[in-house]
Scaffold this motif. Sequence first.
Motif, short mmCIF file in Angstrom:
data_model
loop_
_atom_site.label_atom_id
_atom_site.label_comp_id
_atom_site.label_asym_id
_atom_site.label_seq_id
_atom_site.Cartn_x
_atom_site.Cartn_y
_atom_site.Cartn_z
N LEU A 36 -11.59 22.64 -11.66
CA LEU A 36 -11.20 21.36 -12.26
C LEU A 36 -11.90 20.16 -11.63
O LEU A 36 -12.17 19.17 -12.30
CB LEU A 36 -9.69 21.19 -12.22
N ASP A 37 -12.22 20.25 -10.36
CA ASP A 37 -12.98 19.16 -9.72
C ASP A 37 -14.36 19.04 -10.35
O ASP A 37 -14.82 17.92 -10.66
CB ASP A 37 -13.11 19.39 -8.21
N ASP A 38 -15.03 20.16 -10.55
CA ASP A 38 -16.34 20.14 -11.19
C ASP A 38 -16.24 19.71 -12.65
O ASP A 38 -17.13 19.04 -13.18
CB ASP A 38 -17.03 21.50 -11.10
N LEU A 39 -15.16 20.09 -13.32
CA LEU A 39 -14.97 19.66 -14.69
C LEU A 39 -14.93 18.14 -14.76
O LEU A 39 -15.63 17.52 -15.56
CB LEU A 39 -13.67 20.24 -15.26
N LEU A 40 -14.13 17.53 -13.90
CA LEU A 40 -14.05 16.07 -13.89
C LEU A 40 -15.42 15.46 -13.57
O LEU A 40 -15.85 14.52 -14.23
CB LEU A 40 -13.00 15.59 -12.90
N ASP A 41 -16.09 15.99 -12.57
CA ASP A 41 -17.41 15.47 -12.21
C ASP A 41 -18.36 15.52 -13.40
O ASP A 41 -19.09 14.55 -13.67
CB ASP A 41 -18.01 16.26 -11.04
N CYS A 42 -18.38 16.62 -14.12
CA CYS A 42 -19.27 16.75 -15.27
C CYS A 42 -18.87 15.80 -16.40
O CYS A 42 -19.74 15.20 -17.03
CB CYS A 42 -19.31 18.19 -15.77
#
Length: 91
Positions: A36-42
């Motif tokens: 989810l952290d990478d999802l937000l970053d993307c």
Amino acid sequence: MRKEVQIIGSQIYSMDRFHQEIAQLLSFPHYYGNNLDDLLDCLVSYIDPNLTISWLSHDASRKQMGHDFDRIVEVFDRAKAYHDCFDYQLC
């Protein structure tokens, strides 16, 4: 130009399956970490935020995923707060 993508709820039954689908739909980079952290970053820095994600039959995903579904929606809410032009719909 506004991009629109659709997630088919009956095909999203786990967090892993969601990450596979969203990464493919939005052409995330190969180093996307399926979390989810990478999802937000993307969503806030990698893709064009002029985007609408429609989650069709979202109730099917919600039933299968439970709290994980809510966690994804929270990330969508955070991305929307960051970029007014980002939008999502639970259909």
